[in-house]
Design a protein around this motif. Structure first.
Motif, PDB file in Angstrom:
ATOM      1  N   LYS A   1     -31.172 -38.377  80.431  1.00 21.61           N
ATOM      2  CA  LYS A   1     -32.440 -38.749  81.255  1.00 21.61           C
ATOM      3  C   LYS A   1     -32.001 -39.453  82.524  1.00 21.61           C
ATOM      4  N   ASN A   2     -32.523 -38.942  83.771  1.00 15.53           N
ATOM      5  CA  ASN A   2     -32.101 -39.690  85.111  1.00 15.53           C
ATOM      6  C   ASN A   2     -30.667 -39.562  85.352  1.00 15.53           C
ATOM      7  N   CYS A   3     -30.125 -38.101  85.076  1.00 17.91           N
ATOM      8  CA  CYS A   3     -28.873 -37.912  85.448  1.00 17.91           C
ATOM      9  C   CYS A   3     -28.810 -36.658  86.371  1.00 17.91           C
ATOM     10  N   CYS A   4     -28.457 -35.757  85.888  1.00 18.70           N
ATOM     11  CA  CYS A   4     -28.059 -34.491  86.465  1.00 18.70           C
ATOM     12  C   CYS A   4     -28.960 -33.390  86.300  1.00 18.70           C
ATOM     13  N   GLY A   5     -30.063 -33.662  85.614  1.00 20.59           N
ATOM     14  CA  GLY A   5     -31.064 -32.905  85.629  1.00 20.59           C
ATOM     15  C   GLY A   5     -30.977 -31.559  84.774  1.00 20.59           C
ATOM     16  N   GLY A   6     -30.028 -31.661  83.821  1.00 20.55           N
ATOM     17  CA  GLY A   6     -29.982 -30.839  82.873  1.00 20.55           C
ATOM     18  C   GLY A   6     -29.027 -29.642  82.988  1.00 20.55           C
ATOM     19  N   SER A   7     -28.012 -29.936  83.772  1.00 19.89           N
ATOM     20  CA  SER A   7     -26.953 -28.902  84.148  1.00 19.89           C
ATOM     21  C   SER A   7     -26.209 -28.437  82.875  1.00 19.89           C
ATOM     22  N   ALA A   8     -25.709 -27.508  82.997  1.00 20.76           N
ATOM     23  CA  ALA A   8     -25.048 -26.544  81.879  1.00 20.76           C
ATOM     24  C   ALA A   8     -23.852 -25.778  82.006  1.00 20.76           C
ATOM     25  N   PRO A   9     -22.866 -26.385  82.998  1.00 23.43           N
ATOM     26  CA  PRO A   9     -21.739 -25.829  83.213  1.00 23.43           C
ATOM     27  C   PRO A   9     -20.987 -25.686  81.848  1.00 23.43           C
ATOM     28  N   ILE A  10     -20.500 -24.613  81.349  1.00 23.54           N
ATOM     29  CA  ILE A  10     -19.921 -24.411  79.799  1.00 23.54           C
ATOM     30  C   ILE A  10     -18.845 -23.566  79.988  1.00 23.54           C
ATOM     31  N   ASP A  11     -17.594 -23.754  79.259  1.00 18.87           N
ATOM     32  CA  ASP A  11     -16.487 -22.976  79.134  1.00 18.87           C
ATOM     33  C   ASP A  11     -16.946 -21.604  78.327  1.00 18.87           C
ATOM     34  N   PRO A  12     -16.717 -20.625  78.859  1.00 15.17           N
ATOM     35  CA  PRO A  12     -16.830 -19.364  78.126  1.00 15.17           C
ATOM     36  C   PRO A  12     -16.092 -19.119  76.788  1.00 15.17           C
ATOM     37  N   ARG A  13     -14.750 -19.848  77.066  1.00 16.96           N
ATOM     38  CA  ARG A  13     -13.924 -19.693  75.793  1.00 16.96           C
ATOM     39  C   ARG A  13     -14.710 -20.621  74.464  1.00 16.96           C
ATOM     40  N   LEU A  14     -15.482 -21.857  74.935  1.00 21.45           N
ATOM     41  CA  LEU A  14     -16.059 -22.655  73.812  1.00 21.45           C
ATOM     42  C   LEU A  14     -17.227 -21.735  73.374  1.00 21.45           C
ATOM     43  N   VAL A  15     -17.795 -21.298  74.052  1.00 26.93           N
ATOM     44  CA  VAL A  15     -19.050 -20.249  73.758  1.00 26.93           C
ATOM     45  C   VAL A  15     -18.589 -19.133  72.986  1.00 26.93           C
ATOM     46  N   SER A  16     -17.540 -18.441  73.220  1.00 23.03           N
ATOM     47  CA  SER A  16     -16.817 -17.335  72.309  1.00 23.03           C
ATOM     48  C   SER A  16     -16.560 -17.826  70.867  1.00 23.03           C
ATOM     49  N   LEU A  17     -16.005 -19.078  70.893  1.00 22.77           N
ATOM     50  CA  LEU A  17     -15.663 -19.759  69.626  1.00 22.77           C
ATOM     51  C   LEU A  17     -16.862 -19.954  68.726  1.00 22.77           C
ATOM     52  N   LEU A  18     -17.781 -20.612  69.417  1.00 25.28           N
ATOM     53  CA  LEU A  18     -18.966 -20.871  68.488  1.00 25.28           C
ATOM     54  C   LEU A  18     -19.673 -19.641  68.234  1.00 25.28           C
ATOM     55  N   GLN A  19     -19.752 -18.486  68.896  1.00 26.38           N
ATOM     56  CA  GLN A  19     -20.259 -17.213  68.202  1.00 26.38           C
ATOM     57  C   GLN A  19     -19.501 -16.802  67.469  1.00 26.38           C
TER      58      GLN A  19
END
Length: 127
Positions: A20-38
């Protein structure tokens, strides 16, 4: 931010900063992490919930026990759970999906109900 799928089952919004009251919900995420989670999600065959993905430094500073240089602040970590699966079993699945020593780092937080997954050592692709 447009809510788009970044893998077959994960949307960018699932990784957004929840502060709350910080970056506004930004979501820079490393694609390697998302690949692992998938890969974990595909192995289990059930939805994987991202409890905490990216955290801006402002939000991270409000998390009790969070390291100031947390991999969450780099978009390289997520805390996950699976409905109906205990933390020990989820941890074992994460270990089976890839060679975690070559890929990342796991911490099972049984008392908090999730597994921390990060890709600090990522040198391969999950199987």
């Amino acid at each position: 931010m447009r809510d788009e799928y970044i893998t077959q089952n994960f949307k960018r919004s699932e990784f957004a900063c929840q502060g709350k009251n910080c970056c506004g919900g930004s979501a820079p995420i490393d694609p390697r992490l998302v690949s692992l989670l998938q890969a974990i999600r595909s192995f289990i065959g059930k939805p994987v919930t991202v409890l905490s993905g990216f955290r801006c430094r402002t939000h991270n500073a409000t998390i009790e026990g969070a390291h100031p240089e947390s991999y969450h602040t780099l978009g390289m970590a997520a805390d996950i759970c699976v409905k109906g699966m205990n933390v020990k079993d989820l941890y074992q699945v994460c270990l089976r999906v890839c060679d975690i020593e070559d890929y990342g780092y796991l911490i099972p937080y049984e008392h908090r109900g999730f597994v921390h997954v990060d890709i600090r050592n990522c040198q391969c692709n999950p199987q």
